[in-house]
Design a protein around this motif. Structure first.
Motif: not given
Length: 328
Positions: A88-107, A150-151, A264-266
């Motif tokens: 699942p994580a392979a489909g996460v976009t870099l744009g969503s990561l840069s704004t903490h909207r990827s769906g990934l947990p903190s840890v 989600r940070y 912005g980006a972070g």
């Protein structure tokens, strides 16, 4: 300046008043137009501190810079750039990561965050010492949540390594070639082990004064593994304000983050008393940090403390003071 030079004594005194007695070791920088002042207490102005999650701001700059170079785009995915396989994580976009909207947990759960936290509380241990390969193993097993704000520490760690993958380098080399060398940041670095710490590295402490292990490690460096002196952070802040830093578009807000707050980006962008403040803070086992700029006024502040007690309010307060002095 010599290693023992405390810098601007008036600035040190005012910052000490704002911080209070819980912060015996700190460094501070202010930027107002072309005027830059630095000061410190308990350490020299060239001593380096953990800047913790302000590292995410640097990763945001590198993300925007890599977009400018057309090496990546906001639609690029982790699977395009890292060997994650069909997870699942392979489909996460870099744009969503840069704004903490990827769906990934903190840890990730596989990283046993509770065990790490207990070890930190009891023994002052470094909870983030893994290698890049160990981080990727965690990512392969992670479950994605809904794409809401989600940070995410693991998100920014993976973002940094994906940027490095696109550049064909290790993340530490991307930082060196695209930030530290162009901006002349002589003491900003990412130690992978304790042996790589500079002699001037400050020891962080808990709120009660207990020494904490330094947070070194390759895996989580893009999310929180950078160390820097106040001299370097002053240069970085000046470069953010005069837009000479690579990837400065990272400071431009692109998504909502909360009431009167965007991201912005972070970088967090907040309306405070009618002014727009762009900022990031940081917290590790023995350190707290804050960097904020008022881009319209051309003012900025950085506070680095070797005590794990928040410096956010003093940072905002000091920035407001120097902005009022410049823009009555």
């Amino acid at each position: 300046m010599t290693p023992l030079d405390p810098g601007d004594e008036h600035l040190a005194s005012r910052t000490g008043e704002l911080l209070g007695s819980r912060h015996p070791v700190f460094a501070v920088a202010t930027v107002s137009g072309s005027a830059v002042s630095v000061a410190s207490r308990g350490a020299g102005v060239d001593a380096d501190f953990e800047i913790a999650s302000i590292s995410k701001g640097l990763t945001g700059l590198l993300y925007a810079d890599a977009c400018d170079r057309h090496e990546i785009s906001p639609e690029s995915t982790l699977g395009d750039l890292l060997p994650l396989g069909d997870v699942p994580a392979a489909g996460v976009t870099l744009g969503s990561l840069s704004t903490h909207r990827s769906g990934l947990p903190s840890v990730p759960r596989s990283a046993q965050p509770l065990r790490r936290t207990i070890a930190l509380w009891r023994h002052g241990s470094n909870p983030y010492g893994e290698s890049r390969e160990e981080l990727l193993a965690h990512a392969r097993g992670v479950r994605l949540g809904s794409p809401r704000t989600r940070y995410s520490n693991v998100g920014f760690a993976l973002l940094g390594h994906a940027i490095a993958g696109a550049a064909g380098m290790a993340f530490v080399d991307v930082v060196r070639s695209r930030l530290t060398r162009p901006l002349g940041l002589e003491h900003l670095y990412l130690p992978a082990t304790v042996d790589e710490l500079r002699p001037a590295a400050v020891t962080g402490r808990s709120r009660r004064g207990a020494a904490r292990e330094p947070w070194t490690g390759e895996a989580w460096a893009p999310a929180g593994g950078v160390r820097a002196s106040i001299l370097d952070m002053a240069r970085l802040t000046a470069a953010l304000l005069d837009t000479s830093t690579p990837g400065v578009a990272a400071l431009d807000p692109v998504a909502p983050l909360g009431s009167r707050t965007q991201i912005g980006a972070g970088w967090v962008v907040t309306e405070v008393d009618g002014r727009t403040i762009t900022w990031h803070n940081g917290g590790s086992g023995g350190f707290r940090s804050w960097l904020g700029v008022d881009r319209a006024a051309g003012t900025g502040v950085v506070i680095l403390s070797a005590t794990a007690a928040s410096v956010d309010r003093p940072g905002f307060a000091l920035l407001a003071e120097i902005t009022r002095a410049k823009v009555p």
